[in-house]
Design a protein around this motif. Sequence first.
Motif, PDB file in Angstrom:
ATOM      1  N   PRO A 202       0.827  -1.204   0.000  1.00  0.00           N
ATOM      2  CA  PRO A 202       0.000   0.000   0.000  1.00  0.00           C
ATOM      3  C   PRO A 202       0.865   1.259   0.000  1.00  0.00           C
ATOM      4  CG  PRO A 202      -0.180  -1.168   2.096  1.00  0.00           C
ATOM      5  CD  PRO A 202       0.699  -1.985   1.216  1.00  0.00           C
ATOM      6  N   ARG A 203       0.332   2.300  -0.597  1.00  0.00           N
ATOM      7  CA  ARG A 203       1.051   3.580  -0.652  1.00  0.00           C
ATOM      8  C   ARG A 203       0.891   4.313   0.665  1.00  0.00           C
ATOM      9  NH1 ARG A 203       0.228   6.110  -6.626  1.00  0.00           N
ATOM     10  NH2 ARG A 203       1.014   4.304  -7.728  1.00  0.00           N
ATOM     11  N   HIS A 204       1.994   4.930   1.086  1.00  0.00           N
ATOM     12  CA  HIS A 204       1.963   5.676   2.339  1.00  0.00           C
ATOM     13  C   HIS A 204       2.222   7.161   2.139  1.00  0.00           C
ATOM     14  CE1 HIS A 204       1.602   2.054   4.687  1.00  0.00           C
ATOM     15  NE2 HIS A 204       2.601   1.528   4.009  1.00  0.00           N
ATOM     16  N   VAL A 205       2.694   7.526   0.956  1.00  0.00           N
ATOM     17  CA  VAL A 205       2.992   8.925   0.671  1.00  0.00           C
ATOM     18  C   VAL A 205       1.826   9.504  -0.120  1.00  0.00           C
ATOM     19  CG1 VAL A 205       4.605  10.495  -0.442  1.00  0.00           C
ATOM     20  CG2 VAL A 205       5.455   8.427   0.642  1.00  0.00           C
ATOM     21  N   THR A 206       1.302  10.626   0.345  1.00  0.00           N
ATOM     22  CA  THR A 206       0.110  11.201  -0.264  1.00  0.00           C
ATOM     23  C   THR A 206       0.347  11.682  -1.685  1.00  0.00           C
ATOM     24  OG1 THR A 206      -0.555  11.933   1.916  1.00  0.00           O
ATOM     25  CG2 THR A 206      -1.710  12.911   0.051  1.00  0.00           C
ATOM     26  N   ASN A 207       1.440  12.380  -1.912  1.00  0.00           N
ATOM     27  CA  ASN A 207       1.657  12.995  -3.226  1.00  0.00           C
ATOM     28  C   ASN A 207       2.699  12.267  -4.059  1.00  0.00           C
ATOM     29  OD1 ASN A 207      -0.194  15.067  -2.724  1.00  0.00           O
ATOM     30  ND2 ASN A 207       1.335  16.222  -1.583  1.00  0.00           N
ATOM     31  N   ASP A 208       2.813  10.961  -3.893  1.00  0.00           N
ATOM     32  CA  ASP A 208       3.811  10.262  -4.690  1.00  0.00           C
ATOM     33  C   ASP A 208       3.331  10.119  -6.131  1.00  0.00           C
ATOM     34  OD1 ASP A 208       1.890   8.366  -4.148  1.00  0.00           O
ATOM     35  OD2 ASP A 208       3.302   6.775  -3.686  1.00  0.00           O
ATOM     36  N   HIS A 209       4.253   9.845  -7.017  1.00  0.00           N
ATOM     37  CA  HIS A 209       3.971   9.699  -8.437  1.00  0.00           C
ATOM     38  C   HIS A 209       3.269   8.358  -8.667  1.00  0.00           C
ATOM     39  CE1 HIS A 209       4.729   9.252 -12.736  1.00  0.00           C
ATOM     40  NE2 HIS A 209       4.909  10.567 -12.751  1.00  0.00           N
ATOM     41  N   PRO A 210       2.343   8.282  -9.618  1.00  0.00           N
ATOM     42  CA  PRO A 210       1.658   6.999  -9.885  1.00  0.00           C
ATOM     43  C   PRO A 210       2.619   5.864 -10.266  1.00  0.00           C
ATOM     44  CG  PRO A 210       0.550   8.804 -11.008  1.00  0.00           C
ATOM     45  CD  PRO A 210       1.808   9.374 -10.411  1.00  0.00           C
ATOM     46  N   ALA A 211       3.807   6.202 -10.750  1.00  0.00           N
ATOM     47  CA  ALA A 211       4.780   5.167 -11.114  1.00  0.00           C
ATOM     48  C   ALA A 211       5.588   4.682  -9.915  1.00  0.00           C
ATOM     49  CB  ALA A 211       5.726   5.689 -12.192  1.00  0.00           C
ATOM     50  N   ASP A 212       5.408   5.293  -8.746  1.00  0.00           N
ATOM     51  CA  ASP A 212       6.113   4.856  -7.539  1.00  0.00           C
ATOM     52  C   ASP A 212       5.374   3.653  -6.954  1.00  0.00           C
ATOM     53  OD1 ASP A 212       7.679   7.054  -7.980  1.00  0.00           O
ATOM     54  OD2 ASP A 212       7.017   8.167  -6.216  1.00  0.00           O
ATOM     55  N   ARG A 213       6.002   2.492  -7.024  1.00  0.00           N
ATOM     56  CA  ARG A 213       5.376   1.260  -6.534  1.00  0.00           C
ATOM     57  C   ARG A 213       6.407   0.391  -5.836  1.00  0.00           C
ATOM     58  NH1 ARG A 213       1.508  -0.559 -11.580  1.00  0.00           N
ATOM     59  NH2 ARG A 213       0.460   1.446 -11.816  1.00  0.00           N
ATOM     60  N   VAL A 214       5.918  -0.403  -4.893  1.00  0.00           N
ATOM     61  CA  VAL A 214       6.776  -1.350  -4.180  1.00  0.00           C
ATOM     62  C   VAL A 214       6.057  -2.694  -4.152  1.00  0.00           C
ATOM     63  CG1 VAL A 214       7.895  -1.920  -1.990  1.00  0.00           C
ATOM     64  CG2 VAL A 214       7.750   0.471  -2.722  1.00  0.00           C
ATOM     65  N   TYR A 215       6.746  -3.728  -4.640  1.00  0.00           N
ATOM     66  CA  TYR A 215       6.236  -5.094  -4.625  1.00  0.00           C
ATOM     67  C   TYR A 215       7.148  -5.942  -3.739  1.00  0.00           C
ATOM     68  CZ  TYR A 215       3.100  -4.150  -8.549  1.00  0.00           C
ATOM     69  OH  TYR A 215       2.106  -3.648  -9.360  1.00  0.00           O
ATOM     70  N   ARG A 216       6.536  -6.806  -2.903  1.00  0.00           N
ATOM     71  CA  ARG A 216       7.286  -7.689  -2.005  1.00  0.00           C
ATOM     72  C   ARG A 216       6.787  -9.119  -2.167  1.00  0.00           C
ATOM     73  NH1 ARG A 216       6.706  -3.077   1.365  1.00  0.00           N
ATOM     74  NH2 ARG A 216       8.714  -2.400   2.170  1.00  0.00           N
ATOM     75  N   ASP A 217       7.709 -10.063  -1.962  1.00  0.00           N
ATOM     76  CA  ASP A 217       7.265 -11.455  -1.932  1.00  0.00           C
ATOM     77  C   ASP A 217       7.498 -12.032  -0.534  1.00  0.00           C
ATOM     78  OD1 ASP A 217       9.926 -12.319  -1.711  1.00  0.00           O
ATOM     79  OD2 ASP A 217       9.928 -13.401  -3.608  1.00  0.00           O
ATOM     80  N   GLY A 218       7.004 -13.236  -0.304  1.00  0.00           N
ATOM     81  CA  GLY A 218       7.079 -13.860   1.012  1.00  0.00           C
ATOM     82  C   GLY A 218       8.487 -14.198   1.462  1.00  0.00           C
ATOM     83  N   ARG A 219       9.430 -14.263   0.530  1.00  0.00           N
ATOM     84  CA  ARG A 219      10.814 -14.577   0.900  1.00  0.00           C
ATOM     85  C   ARG A 219      11.578 -13.335   1.345  1.00  0.00           C
ATOM     86  NH1 ARG A 219      12.836 -17.018  -4.507  1.00  0.00           N
ATOM     87  NH2 ARG A 219      11.696 -15.180  -5.162  1.00  0.00           N
ATOM     88  N   GLY A 220      11.029 -12.147   1.054  1.00  0.00           N
ATOM     89  CA  GLY A 220      11.694 -10.904   1.444  1.00  0.00           C
ATOM     90  C   GLY A 220      12.314 -10.135   0.296  1.00  0.00           C
ATOM     91  N   TYR A 221      12.110 -10.589  -0.939  1.00  0.00           N
ATOM     92  CA  TYR A 221      12.604  -9.843  -2.094  1.00  0.00           C
ATOM     93  C   TYR A 221      11.687  -8.650  -2.343  1.00  0.00           C
ATOM     94  CZ  TYR A 221      15.946 -13.473  -3.188  1.00  0.00           C
ATOM     95  OH  TYR A 221      17.001 -14.344  -3.126  1.00  0.00           O
ATOM     96  N   ILE A 222      12.271  -7.557  -2.818  1.00  0.00           N
ATOM     97  CA  ILE A 222      11.528  -6.328  -3.088  1.00  0.00           C
ATOM     98  C   ILE A 222      11.905  -5.832  -4.475  1.00  0.00           C
ATOM     99  CG2 ILE A 222      11.167  -3.915  -2.402  1.00  0.00           C
ATOM    100  CD1 ILE A 222      11.923  -4.778   0.462  1.00  0.00           C
ATOM    101  N   VAL A 223      10.905  -5.414  -5.239  1.00  0.00           N
ATOM    102  CA  VAL A 223      11.131  -4.738  -6.512  1.00  0.00           C
ATOM    103  C   VAL A 223      10.315  -3.459  -6.455  1.00  0.00           C
ATOM    104  CG1 VAL A 223      10.985  -4.860  -9.027  1.00  0.00           C
ATOM    105  CG2 VAL A 223      11.413  -6.956  -7.709  1.00  0.00           C
ATOM    106  N   GLN A 224      10.989  -2.331  -6.662  1.00  0.00           N
ATOM    107  CA  GLN A 224      10.290  -1.053  -6.551  1.00  0.00           C
ATOM    108  C   GLN A 224      10.656  -0.136  -7.703  1.00  0.00           C
ATOM    109  OE1 GLN A 224      12.232  -0.414  -2.678  1.00  0.00           O
ATOM    110  NE2 GLN A 224      12.654   1.661  -3.409  1.00  0.00           N
ATOM    111  N   SER A 225       9.693   0.671  -8.086  1.00  0.00           N
ATOM    112  CA  SER A 225       9.931   1.681  -9.120  1.00  0.00           C
ATOM    113  C   SER A 225       9.727   3.051  -8.509  1.00  0.00           C
ATOM    114  CB  SER A 225       8.969   1.480 -10.299  1.00  0.00           C
ATOM    115  OG  SER A 225       7.627   1.632  -9.876  1.00  0.00           O
TER     116      SER A 225
END
Length: 167
Positions: free
Chosen positions: A119-142
């Motif tokens: 979920p997004r926590h920053v009110t005015n972030d850009h629509p392309a700002d995203r964070v994806y996580r998996d159950g193992r702890g890997y993160i991919v973010q834009s």
Amino acid sequence: MKAPLAIVTLATLLITGCSSVIDEGPTNDEIKKSTGLTVDEAARTVYENLNTVWPNQVNPDPQHVQKSGCRTNPNSLRSEGPPWRVAKEAEKQDPAPELVDQVLAGLDTLTSRGFTLAPRHVTNDHPADRVYRDGRGYIVQSEMDIDPRVGGPPRFSVRSSSPCAAE
């Protein structure tokens, strides 16, 4: 005369270097015993995740990943390893809208591999700002970095990172 509790506590913290107060993080052996994840394995997965999202393939090279420590030095408060979190980033100055759309579509495909959109926590972030996580702890973010104070073209980046990995 008895010393106030605050002075005794402060003296204890100074003598121990705050080490009894700060959680230092997992050791290399703890990672080996719990997940067994190694830096080489983590680097391969980090590149795989990045290349799933970034249209211009990034050549896997475990020697050119960023490593940050999973432990905190109680005296300097700096991260240290081993174990390490492994990361790799790809970026483009002034990206074409097609590139951004392609990356966002690639991010969405990560859900078929067990990633969830945070979920997004920053009110005015850009629509392309995203964070994806998996159950193992890997993160991919834009992230679309647009700083109106500085001017100039935006910078679009994708960062892939791992959970703690042992040497």
